[in-house]
Design an enzyme around this catalytic site. Structure first.
Site, PDB file in Angstrom:
ATOM      1  N   CYS A 136      37.936  36.882  42.838  1.00 55.08           N
ATOM      2  CA  CYS A 136      36.825  37.510  42.123  1.00 55.08           C
ATOM      3  C   CYS A 136      37.022  37.439  40.621  1.00 55.08           C
ATOM      4  O   CYS A 136      36.078  37.478  39.866  1.00 55.08           O
ATOM      5  CB  CYS A 136      36.702  38.986  42.509  1.00 55.08           C
TER       6      CYS A 136
ATOM      7  N   GLN B  33      43.647  44.231  52.793  1.00 55.51           N
ATOM      8  CA  GLN B  33      44.744  43.259  52.889  1.00 55.51           C
ATOM      9  C   GLN B  33      45.835  43.724  53.851  1.00 55.51           C
ATOM     10  O   GLN B  33      46.856  43.056  53.997  1.00 55.51           O
ATOM     11  CB  GLN B  33      45.357  43.026  51.500  1.00 55.51           C
TER      12      GLN B  33
HETATM   13  N1  PLP Z   1      39.560  45.049  48.560  1.00 52.44           N
HETATM   14  C1  PLP Z   1      40.566  44.170  48.585  1.00 52.44           C
HETATM   15  C2  PLP Z   1      41.980  44.651  48.516  1.00 52.44           C
HETATM   16  C3  PLP Z   1      40.292  42.798  48.663  1.00 52.44           C
HETATM   17  O1  PLP Z   1      41.290  41.918  48.683  1.00 52.44           O
HETATM   18  C4  PLP Z   1      38.943  42.373  48.704  1.00 52.44           C
HETATM   19  C5  PLP Z   1      38.611  40.931  48.731  1.00 52.44           C
HETATM   20  O2  PLP Z   1      39.154  40.136  48.027  1.00 52.44           O
HETATM   21  C6  PLP Z   1      37.927  43.355  48.698  1.00 52.44           C
HETATM   22  C7  PLP Z   1      38.289  44.677  48.623  1.00 52.44           C
HETATM   23  C8  PLP Z   1      36.487  42.972  48.781  1.00 52.44           C
HETATM   24  O3  PLP Z   1      36.223  42.380  50.000  1.00 52.44           O
HETATM   25  P1  PLP Z   1      34.797  41.690  50.295  1.00 52.44           P
HETATM   26  O4  PLP Z   1      34.604  40.691  49.206  1.00 52.44           O
HETATM   27  O5  PLP Z   1      34.965  41.066  51.629  1.00 52.44           O
HETATM   28  O6  PLP Z   1      33.781  42.760  50.255  1.00 52.44           O
END
Ligand code: PLP
Length: 369
Positions: A320, A177
């Site tokens: 998520c 982020q």
């Molecule tokens: N880390 C952070 C801080 C995130 O905001 C996200 C996604 O929401 C992720 C990890 C995981 O990213 P990705 O779903 O693209 O693997």
């Protein structure tokens, strides 16, 4: 629909999309082959790697392309603990990390790794003295994110790295982020490993990278055709890698403009929201990015507000976890009860967000407050 959920994902910038398209249809050759077309494709991949390296100030040889932050996190944490067991079996992380970190740590606990999950205060900040006192002779790795995805809180990675360096501990940072929102310089911050995802910065989904410093040894997650220096086997996904490179290019060249835009929107909506008595902005006066605002609206059923909203896409937690009924683990770690957390909304802007769009949100909130 008005889109105020850019921390969850962003749209693909048309420039990024245009850069990618020839690599689906014309330049589709396998970059690992040795004929001229394949070599041209490989060259473009290496150009993207250079751009990715530039945005975080590392060497291109320290970048491995992955499917995104989740894979990079798994690779960094599992790969480091597996390959460096002589350094110890203890990880320090924080309760407000993304689930990709927390669940990977929980998995590692089942394999005999000890994990300390640091608390945060009501502003989402880590107590650095507590971090230092959690270090023991078995501590091998510290994993702390740069910007929190639910609150926008920035952690002081420079200070965290200084502490880690005193004890010769490796630092992994989830910068998913942070990229495109603040300057991320791994040399300046003293970060040894870092991850990101292209889709958070107007790039395509399913691609990102893991940076790990030259001297660091990791075991790979995927074994196979030896691509990426044996670190990440599988045929190169050229269009996505090209899209990632272009998205990083835009993110770094437009950083100041985008920051200015976010700050202007932030200040204007915060001023308006301050007139609504039942709204509390979470971690307002802490070191933060301006593109994420999490607010508690007393009495609001945030899930209902989100799910029934016909005008605005907004979030009541990270994407998520928003389908899970229990309150956000981030807000709970900051001291909110399940009920209080269920009253929280997260809005997140990008370069396309306008003041008019935020005004519509404000009017909606005014009606329910
Ligand atoms: N880390 C952070 C801080 C995130 O905001 C996200 C996604 O929401 C992720 C990890 C995981 O990213 P990705 O779903 O693209 O693997």
């Amino acid at each position: 629909m008005i889109y105020l959920d850019n921390a969850s994902t962003t749209n693909v910038d048309p420039t990024v999309f245009n850069e990618m398209t020839p690599y689906f249809t014309l330049m589709y050759h396998n970059a690992s082959s040795n004929y001229l077309n394949a070599k041209a494709v490989k060259l473009k991949i290496e150009e993207s790697r250079e751009i990715c390296a530039k945005i975080i100030n590392c060497d291109a040889s320290e970048i491995v392309f992955t499917s995104g932050a989740t894979e990079s996190i798994n690779m960094a944490l599992k790969g480091y603990m597996e390959e460096n067991f002589d350094k110890g079996n203890h990880i320090i992380t924080c309760k407000t990390e993304h689930k990709a970190v927390l669940k990977t740590c929980e998995y590692l606990e089942t394999k005999g790794i000890d994990v300390t999950y640091l608390d945060v205060n009501k502003d989402g900040a880590i107590d650095l003295a507590e971090l230092e006192s959690s270090i023991n002779s078995n501590t091998a790795l510290i994993s702390i994110m740069l910007v929190n995805n639910e609150t926008g809180v920035i952690h002081d990675l420079k200070k965290i790295s200084e502490i880690a360096q005193k004890y010769n501990i490796t630092v992994f940072c989830d910068a998913t982020q942070a990229l495109g929102k603040i300057t991320v310089d791994v040399q300046e911050l003293g970060i040894d490993m870092l991850c990101m995802s292209a889709h958070k910065i107007n790039g395509p989904k399913g691609i990102g990278f893991l940076y790990f410093k030259k001297h660091i040894k990791l075991s790979p997650l995927l074994h196979g055709g030896s691509q990426e220096n044996n670190m990440r086997s599988g045929t190169y996904n050229t269009p996505l890698i090209v899209g990632l490179g272009k998205a990083c290019d835009l993110a770094s060249s437009n950083l100041q403009i985008n920051q200015k835009h976010s700050k202007k929107l932030f200040e204007s909506i915060i001023e308006k929201l301050a007139t609504l008595k039942s709204i509390e902005i979470i971690a307002l006066n802490t070191n933060r990015v301006f593109n994420i605002i999490n607010m508690r609206v007393t009495g609001l059923d945030a899930s209902f507000f989100v799910e029934s909203n016909k005008e605005i896409n907004v979030s009541n937690g990270s994407a998520c976890t928003s389908r899970i009924i229990e309150g956000s683990h981030v807000l709970k770690a900051m001291g909110f009860s399940d009920i209080e957390a269920s009253e929280c909304l997260r809005i997140s802007f990008d370069k396309n967000t306008t003041e008019e769009e935020l005004n519509i949100l404000y009017q909606q909130l005014k009606n329910v407050c």
